[in-house]
Design a protein around this motif. Structure first.
Motif, short mmCIF file in Angstrom:
data_model
loop_
_atom_site.label_atom_id
_atom_site.label_comp_id
_atom_site.label_asym_id
_atom_site.label_seq_id
_atom_site.Cartn_x
_atom_site.Cartn_y
_atom_site.Cartn_z
N VAL A 98 -18.66 -23.08 8.03
CA VAL A 98 -18.66 -24.50 8.38
C VAL A 98 -18.49 -24.58 9.89
O VAL A 98 -17.40 -24.36 10.42
CB VAL A 98 -17.53 -25.27 7.65
CG1 VAL A 98 -17.66 -26.76 7.92
CG2 VAL A 98 -17.54 -24.97 6.16
N GLY A 111 -18.76 -31.46 7.35
CA GLY A 111 -17.98 -31.36 6.12
C GLY A 111 -18.41 -32.31 5.02
O GLY A 111 -17.74 -32.40 3.99
N PHE A 115 -18.95 -30.41 1.83
CA PHE A 115 -18.12 -29.21 1.79
C PHE A 115 -17.70 -28.84 0.37
O PHE A 115 -17.94 -27.73 -0.10
CB PHE A 115 -16.90 -29.42 2.69
CG PHE A 115 -15.96 -28.25 2.74
CD1 PHE A 115 -16.29 -27.11 3.45
CD2 PHE A 115 -14.73 -28.31 2.11
CE1 PHE A 115 -15.42 -26.03 3.51
CE2 PHE A 115 -13.84 -27.25 2.17
CZ PHE A 115 -14.19 -26.10 2.86
#
Length: 140
Positions: free
Chosen positions: A23, A50, A53
């Protein structure tokens, strides 16, 4: 040349099919990490933010997460906190790779569950060693 290829082949045998989720919002950093880890024999998926995510974790089921703390849409510390609050996710080792160089940032990330903290620019060999260690510990 043969020795180099043999070493590369042996490296693939050490961690077959281990999945790493990256990430990282910086395109160059994300591509560099992804290419390096793929070359090192890992199955890699990467995200630039995100927003998906947790969906990605559910679908990809990573063995380890490399997490930047400064993302465009969400705070990396918040993600760390959310990971630790979910029993099934808290077992996934998270290594922070961040530009935040202050000790207080590192301590906060470790307190929130990060296994290790690397300040950018990172030493890729040191990161690879730490990834191998974390995956070996997680397999026991």
């Amino acid at each position: 040349m043969t020795v180099h290829l043999l070493t590369k082949y042996q490296r693939f045998q050490l961690h077959p099919l281990k999945r790493i989720l990256i990430v990282e919002d910086n395109d160059i950093n994300r591509m560099l990490l992804s290419d390096y880890l793929s070359y090192s024999g890992y199955d890699v998926q990467s995200l630039s933010d995100g927003s998906i995510f947790f969906k990605t974790i559910e679908k990809f089921q990573p063995d380890l997460i490399l997490l930047d703390l400064k993302l465009p849409d969400i705070d990396g510390y918040y993600l760390l906190q959310q990971i630790q609050q979910q029993q099934d996710l808290s077992k996934i080792p998270v290594i922070v790779v961040s530009g935040f160089a202050f000790k207080i940032d590192q301590e906060r990330a470790i307190d929130l569950g990060a296994r290790s903290y690397f300040v950018k620019p990172i030493n890729l060999n040191a990161l690879l060693i730490k990834i191998s260690e974390e995956l070996a510990v997680n397999c026991i």
